[in-house]
Design an enzyme around this catalytic site. Structure first.
Site, short mmCIF file in Angstrom:
data_model
loop_
_atom_site.label_atom_id
_atom_site.label_comp_id
_atom_site.label_asym_id
_atom_site.label_seq_id
_atom_site.Cartn_x
_atom_site.Cartn_y
_atom_site.Cartn_z
N ASN A 211 0.86 -1.19 0.00
CA ASN A 211 0.00 0.00 0.00
C ASN A 211 0.89 1.23 0.00
OD1 ASN A 211 0.48 0.91 2.84
ND2 ASN A 211 -0.41 -1.09 3.28
N ASP A 306 -5.25 -9.18 13.19
CA ASP A 306 -5.45 -7.76 13.49
C ASP A 306 -4.61 -7.44 14.73
OD1 ASP A 306 -6.37 -5.29 14.52
OD2 ASP A 306 -8.17 -5.49 13.28
N PHE A 324 -4.64 4.05 14.60
CA PHE A 324 -4.87 5.03 13.54
C PHE A 324 -6.01 4.51 12.67
CE2 PHE A 324 -1.75 8.56 12.95
CZ PHE A 324 -1.22 8.49 14.22
N1 CTP Z 1 -4.31 -2.63 12.23
C1 CTP Z 1 -3.62 -3.67 12.78
N2 CTP Z 1 -3.63 -4.89 12.18
C2 CTP Z 1 -4.33 -5.09 11.05
C3 CTP Z 1 -5.06 -4.03 10.47
C4 CTP Z 1 -5.03 -2.81 11.09
O1 CTP Z 1 -2.98 -3.48 13.82
N3 CTP Z 1 -4.33 -6.29 10.48
C5 CTP Z 1 -4.31 -1.34 12.93
C6 CTP Z 1 -3.65 -0.20 12.18
O2 CTP Z 1 -2.25 -0.10 12.50
C7 CTP Z 1 -4.42 1.00 12.69
C8 CTP Z 1 -5.80 0.42 12.96
O3 CTP Z 1 -5.63 -0.98 13.11
O4 CTP Z 1 -3.91 1.47 13.91
C9 CTP Z 1 -6.85 0.68 11.96
O5 CTP Z 1 -6.43 0.28 10.69
P1 CTP Z 1 -7.46 0.28 9.49
O6 CTP Z 1 -6.82 -0.34 8.30
O7 CTP Z 1 -8.04 1.65 9.34
O8 CTP Z 1 -8.58 -0.66 10.13
P2 CTP Z 1 -9.21 -1.98 9.68
O9 CTP Z 1 -9.50 -2.77 10.92
O10 CTP Z 1 -8.40 -2.66 8.64
O11 CTP Z 1 -10.61 -1.46 9.12
P3 CTP Z 1 -11.12 -1.21 7.64
O12 CTP Z 1 -12.26 -2.10 7.55
O13 CTP Z 1 -11.48 0.24 7.64
O14 CTP Z 1 -9.98 -1.54 6.71
#
Ligand code: CTP
Length: 396
Positions: A211, A306, A324
């Site tokens: 990304n 996650d 974030f």
């Molecule tokens: N994050 C994480 N591990 C993941 C995905 C996300 O630790 N596998 C953390 C990011 O570092 C950030 C936060 O979760 O602090 C939110 O990331 P984001 O991509 O906005 O959230 P997602 O849970 O992936 O939600 P979305 O459905 O919006 O993609």
């Protein structure tokens, strides 16, 4: 660097020969280098070589330090920094266990100075849970562990385990001295864990899913926390940024590597997860996928761990957990929901539909239990300073 004194412990691995180059590089930067050679190290380089390069006596045995010379306590404390190159699996294990059965381990136990180790070993030995456990223990003890590089090894295998290039290693050592001297800063004694950058999820040996994250915001936050006296572990995805002074950096590639590195860095008082972690990975093909042979390949995506949600439910959950949220629509509403869903204390939300990713400015909302604060657009450095101030308030 001029006037600084480095005690260099040379361990018993093939990479010991590279320690010879390190002596020259550090001396060129103005440091005095005193060498300690372990029995294993002496199988690879001679005390004579180290003495000639350092132009100082080389210490090899617990019992060769007589009254006229100096005791091991003094030897371990006259240095500004103790460096172990290469740190073998055995030496790391003895350090982690607090064993003092030779001159090197006795000095490492007796020292009151910062210690930096650069492990180098066979890939299986490095990845073995025992070694990873020992590395986590040493990090928790405040020792800086410079992770090995990945590549072809002297033993014929491929993977992480190689000593980093001497220039890179000496940069890490020199950065220690560029950092502000440890001072009783407002975050002194606190351990802050920061993730930054993207993750790369391999598709085959030459391709990956990535990304647009540059890592700039996370690196700026790590720098701001270190400048306030915290011990900072920065787990970084693949980015082209220098390590901020005084920050312990762990480089990772995939989301799953990042999850392991974050877990190994615990406990922490606060975790600020800035990384743009890939949500999915694929089972990579061991060979390059060929157009002719494989047609149009279907990528089967599997969910990544996650990291933020795992930390939120972790028995050693940091007291302050900051996530974030990169959103492209309904920023505050999505981020407010994310804070509750992921059970984190604060969410820093930003709108990434423009050129925030990779850019130098950021426009964020801080979402806490108390509500939403919208900060004026500012440089990523200034956003980092503001956030570091808020974190400092939290621990004051
Ligand atoms: N994050 C994480 N591990 C993941 C995905 C996300 O630790 N596998 C953390 C990011 O570092 C950030 C936060 O979760 O602090 C939110 O990331 P984001 O991509 O906005 O959230 P997602 O849970 O992936 O939600 P979305 O459905 O919006 O993609």
């Amino acid at each position: 660097m001029p006037g600084k004194h480095i005690l260099l412990i040379v361990g018993g691995g093939i990479a010991a020969y590279k320690a010879c180059d390190l002596i020259r590089t550090l001396r060129r930067a103005g440091a005095t280098v005193t060498c300690v050679l372990t029995d294993g190290g002496a199988r690879f380089v001679t005390a004579m070589t180290l003495a000639a390069l350092s132009e100082r006596p080389v210490h090899t045995s617990l019992w060769d330090l007589d009254e006229a010379e100096m005791g091991h306590i003094q030897l371990s404390r006259q240095a500004d920094l103790v460096v172990v190159v290469p740190a073998t699996a055995d030496l790391l294990a003895r350090m982690a266990a607090g064993i003092a059965d030779d001159l090197a381990t006795t000095l490492l136990l007796a020292t009151d100075k910062p210690v930096l180790v650069a492990p180098a070993m066979n890939v299986r030995m490095w990845l073995h849970p025992a070694t990873q456990r020992n590395v986590a223990t040493l990090r928790a003890d405040g020792i800086t562990v410079v992770p090995p590089d990945e590549g072809a090894m002297a033993c014929g295998e491929y993977g992480p385990g190689r000593l980093p290039a001497i220039d890179a290693l000496s940069d890490v050592i020199l950065a220690r001295f560029a950092a502000p001297a440890p001072r009783p800063g407002l975050l002194a004694g606190r351990h802050m864990l920061v993730t930054a950058g993207p993750t790369h999820e391999p598709i085959d040996p030459v391709r990956y899913i990535a990304n647009r994250s540059s890592g700039k915001q996370g690196f700026a936050i790590a720098a701001a926390l270190a400048a306030r006296g915290a011990r900072v572990t920065l787990v970084a995805g693949p980015v082209a940024l220098p390590t901020p002074p005084g920050v312990d950096r762990v480089d990772v590639e995939t989301a799953r590597d990042m999850a392991v590195a974050v877990d190994a860095a615990l406990p922490a008082d606060a975790a600020i997860l800035v990384a743009a972690v890939a949500d999915w990975h694929v089972a990579p093909s061991p060979q390059k996928i060929k157009k002719t042979r494989d047609g149009t390949p279907a990528l089967v995506l599997r969910e990544n761990p996650d990291i933020l949600a795992t930390l939120a439910a972790h028995p050693r959950r940091p007291a302050l957990l900051v996530g974030f949220a990169a959103e492209t629509e309904d920023v505050v509403a999505h981020a407010t929901a994310k804070r509750l869903r992921k059970a984190v204390d604060w969410i820093v939300a930003n709108d990434v539909s423009g050129d925030v990713m990779g850019g130098d400015e950021n426009s964020v909302h801080l979402i806490t239990a108390a509500g939403v604060e919208s900060w004026a657009t500012a440089s990523k450095t200034l956003v980092a300073e503001r956030l570091a101030d808020r974190i400092t308030d939290q621990f004051s």
